[in-house]
Scaffold this motif. Structure first.
Motif, mmCIF file in Angstrom:
data_model
loop_
_atom_site.group_PDB
_atom_site.id
_atom_site.type_symbol
_atom_site.label_atom_id
_atom_site.label_comp_id
_atom_site.label_asym_id
_atom_site.label_seq_id
_atom_site.Cartn_x
_atom_site.Cartn_y
_atom_site.Cartn_z
ATOM 1 N N GLU A 1 0.863 -1.185 0.000
ATOM 2 C CA GLU A 1 0.000 0.000 0.000
ATOM 3 C C GLU A 1 0.894 1.229 0.000
ATOM 4 O O GLU A 1 1.941 1.237 0.656
ATOM 5 C CB GLU A 1 -0.875 0.075 1.250
ATOM 6 C CG GLU A 1 -1.901 -1.004 1.373
ATOM 7 C CD GLU A 1 -2.662 -0.943 2.694
ATOM 8 O OE1 GLU A 1 -3.650 -1.675 2.811
ATOM 9 O OE2 GLU A 1 -2.282 -0.183 3.605
ATOM 10 N N LEU A 2 0.473 2.237 -0.721
ATOM 11 C CA LEU A 2 1.087 3.555 -0.634
ATOM 12 C C LEU A 2 0.034 4.453 -0.011
ATOM 13 O O LEU A 2 -1.132 4.443 -0.421
ATOM 14 C CB LEU A 2 1.491 4.072 -2.014
ATOM 15 C CG LEU A 2 2.197 5.417 -2.031
ATOM 16 C CD1 LEU A 2 3.496 5.358 -1.235
ATOM 17 C CD2 LEU A 2 2.481 5.855 -3.449
ATOM 18 N N CYS A 3 0.429 5.214 1.025
ATOM 19 C CA CYS A 3 -0.521 5.998 1.812
ATOM 20 C C CYS A 3 -0.039 7.436 1.944
ATOM 21 O O CYS A 3 1.166 7.691 1.979
ATOM 22 C CB CYS A 3 -0.654 5.428 3.217
ATOM 23 S SG CYS A 3 -0.741 3.635 3.324
ATOM 24 N N THR A 4 -0.980 8.347 2.055
ATOM 25 C CA THR A 4 -0.653 9.737 2.388
ATOM 26 C C THR A 4 -1.663 10.252 3.406
ATOM 27 O O THR A 4 -2.819 9.831 3.417
ATOM 28 C CB THR A 4 -0.688 10.674 1.157
ATOM 29 O OG1 THR A 4 -1.999 10.663 0.586
ATOM 30 C CG2 THR A 4 0.345 10.261 0.117
ATOM 31 N N ILE A 5 -1.193 11.139 4.260
ATOM 32 C CA ILE A 5 -2.075 11.949 5.093
ATOM 33 C C ILE A 5 -1.764 13.381 4.690
ATOM 34 O O ILE A 5 -0.608 13.808 4.764
ATOM 35 C CB ILE A 5 -1.818 11.749 6.599
ATOM 36 C CG1 ILE A 5 -2.050 10.293 7.000
ATOM 37 C CG2 ILE A 5 -2.741 12.679 7.416
ATOM 38 C CD1 ILE A 5 -1.677 9.968 8.447
ATOM 39 N N THR A 6 -2.766 14.103 4.222
ATOM 40 C CA THR A 6 -2.542 15.458 3.727
ATOM 41 C C THR A 6 -3.495 16.445 4.382
ATOM 42 O O THR A 6 -4.607 16.082 4.788
ATOM 43 C CB THR A 6 -2.737 15.535 2.195
ATOM 44 O OG1 THR A 6 -4.050 15.042 1.871
ATOM 45 C CG2 THR A 6 -1.701 14.699 1.459
ATOM 46 N N GLU A 7 -3.039 17.689 4.473
ATOM 47 C CA GLU A 7 -3.909 18.774 4.918
ATOM 48 C C GLU A 7 -4.773 19.193 3.743
ATOM 49 O O GLU A 7 -4.259 19.532 2.680
ATOM 50 C CB GLU A 7 -3.075 19.975 5.385
ATOM 51 C CG GLU A 7 -2.393 19.774 6.698
ATOM 52 C CD GLU A 7 -1.677 21.033 7.193
ATOM 53 O OE1 GLU A 7 -1.964 22.144 6.692
ATOM 54 O OE2 GLU A 7 -0.813 20.889 8.074
ATOM 55 N N LEU B 1 -6.686 10.893 4.825
ATOM 56 C CA LEU B 1 -5.819 9.735 4.608
ATOM 57 C C LEU B 1 -6.253 9.076 3.302
ATOM 58 O O LEU B 1 -7.439 8.817 3.104
ATOM 59 C CB LEU B 1 -5.956 8.746 5.769
ATOM 60 C CG LEU B 1 -5.339 7.357 5.614
ATOM 61 C CD1 LEU B 1 -3.830 7.424 5.494
ATOM 62 C CD2 LEU B 1 -5.745 6.467 6.769
ATOM 63 N N ARG B 2 -5.275 8.836 2.407
ATOM 64 C CA ARG B 2 -5.552 8.149 1.144
ATOM 65 C C ARG B 2 -4.663 6.913 1.053
ATOM 66 O O ARG B 2 -3.503 6.945 1.446
ATOM 67 C CB ARG B 2 -5.239 9.048 -0.049
ATOM 68 C CG ARG B 2 -6.228 10.140 -0.298
ATOM 69 C CD ARG B 2 -5.948 10.799 -1.663
ATOM 70 N NE ARG B 2 -6.902 11.849 -1.918
ATOM 71 C CZ ARG B 2 -6.686 13.137 -1.647
ATOM 72 N NH1 ARG B 2 -5.554 13.543 -1.130
ATOM 73 N NH2 ARG B 2 -7.616 14.029 -1.922
ATOM 74 N N ILE B 3 -5.229 5.847 0.470
ATOM 75 C CA ILE B 3 -4.487 4.595 0.307
ATOM 76 C C ILE B 3 -4.715 4.041 -1.095
ATOM 77 O O ILE B 3 -5.841 4.052 -1.598
ATOM 78 C CB ILE B 3 -4.940 3.539 1.346
ATOM 79 C CG1 ILE B 3 -4.653 4.029 2.768
ATOM 80 C CG2 ILE B 3 -4.264 2.199 1.086
ATOM 81 C CD1 ILE B 3 -5.136 3.091 3.859
ATOM 82 N N LYS B 4 -3.627 3.551 -1.701
ATOM 83 C CA LYS B 4 -3.691 2.798 -2.956
ATOM 84 C C LYS B 4 -3.012 1.453 -2.714
ATOM 85 O O LYS B 4 -1.978 1.395 -2.056
ATOM 86 C CB LYS B 4 -2.988 3.521 -4.099
ATOM 87 C CG LYS B 4 -3.802 4.705 -4.629
ATOM 88 C CD LYS B 4 -3.216 5.303 -5.876
ATOM 89 C CE LYS B 4 -3.478 4.538 -7.114
ATOM 90 N NZ LYS B 4 -4.765 4.721 -7.762
ATOM 91 N N HIS B 5 -3.596 0.387 -3.244
ATOM 92 C CA HIS B 5 -3.080 -0.970 -3.070
ATOM 93 C C HIS B 5 -2.413 -1.455 -4.352
ATOM 94 O O HIS B 5 -2.862 -1.131 -5.452
ATOM 95 C CB HIS B 5 -4.229 -1.933 -2.742
ATOM 96 C CG HIS B 5 -4.916 -1.638 -1.466
ATOM 97 N ND1 HIS B 5 -5.959 -0.729 -1.369
ATOM 98 C CD2 HIS B 5 -4.716 -2.116 -0.222
ATOM 99 C CE1 HIS B 5 -6.367 -0.681 -0.108
ATOM 100 N NE2 HIS B 5 -5.635 -1.503 0.603
ATOM 101 N N PHE B 6 -1.391 -2.301 -4.174
ATOM 102 C CA PHE B 6 -0.657 -2.850 -5.309
ATOM 103 C C PHE B 6 -0.318 -4.317 -5.051
ATOM 104 O O PHE B 6 0.068 -4.683 -3.939
ATOM 105 C CB PHE B 6 0.664 -2.090 -5.520
ATOM 106 C CG PHE B 6 0.466 -0.626 -5.777
ATOM 107 C CD1 PHE B 6 0.311 -0.153 -7.065
ATOM 108 C CD2 PHE B 6 0.431 0.272 -4.717
ATOM 109 C CE1 PHE B 6 0.135 1.208 -7.296
ATOM 110 C CE2 PHE B 6 0.256 1.624 -4.938
ATOM 111 C CZ PHE B 6 0.103 2.094 -6.235
#
Length: 164
Positions: free
Chosen positions: A81-87, A94-99
């Motif tokens: 998973e690639l994840c980000t927490i952004t303002e 929180l966003r997640i993409k799976h691979f």
């Protein structure tokens, strides 16, 4: 009788475990900044999903944090998973993409799974269906709601220790 006990255990565990995640339910996300969750930063390892799990979260930079997840079962990577927490909009998302192990994406090219912020407490942050809880400098729990094809929702707990 065996099926009854299994069903009862599933129901009880779902009720008991569901206390760590919350839903946004039509409300607006509260005001927050990336520094409010900087304590997630670190290299974390644990056991879940039948194997070894690993998460790495970078320190805040550019009003965001970047994370990665890996599941390894019997020395073979199962997925990433690639994840980000952004303002965003004076709050956090929180966003997640799976691979797959060969980096073929699960979600469509321009899509990700989004978890808006619900609330923040000391050492605990609740996103819609996913919660981070820092127990101490060396321990982090993550609780995630999994939705199954039959639309049942089950909360899973990931116990992490610092991989220093």
């Amino acid at each position: 009788m065996k099926n009854f006990l299994a069903s009862l255990l599933f129901l009880v565990s779902t009720i008991l475990l569901s206390q760590n995640t919350v839903k946004l339910e039509g409300k607006d996300s509260p005001d927050a900044g990336i520094e409010d969750v900087a304590w997630i930063t670190g290299h974390w390892q644990g056991e879940a999903l039948g194997g070894i799990t690993e998460e790495v979260w970078t320190a805040p930079l550019g009003k965001s944090m970047m994370g990665s997840f890996k599941l390894v079962v019997d020395e073979v990577v199962q997925f990433y998973e690639l994840c980000t927490i952004t303002e965003e909009n004076r709050s956090l998302l929180l966003r997640i993409k799976h691979f797959d192990k060969d980096l073929k994406g699960w979600e469509e090219k321009n899509e990700s799974i989004e978890f808006p912020l619900v609330k923040i407490e000391k050492n605990k942050v609740y996103f819609d269906g996913l919660t981070f809880e820092k127990l101490n400098e060396d321990a982090l729990n993550i609780y995630v709601i999994f939705k199954y094809e039959d639309k049942k929702e089950v909360e899973m707990k990931f116990n992490y220790k610092s991989a220093k």
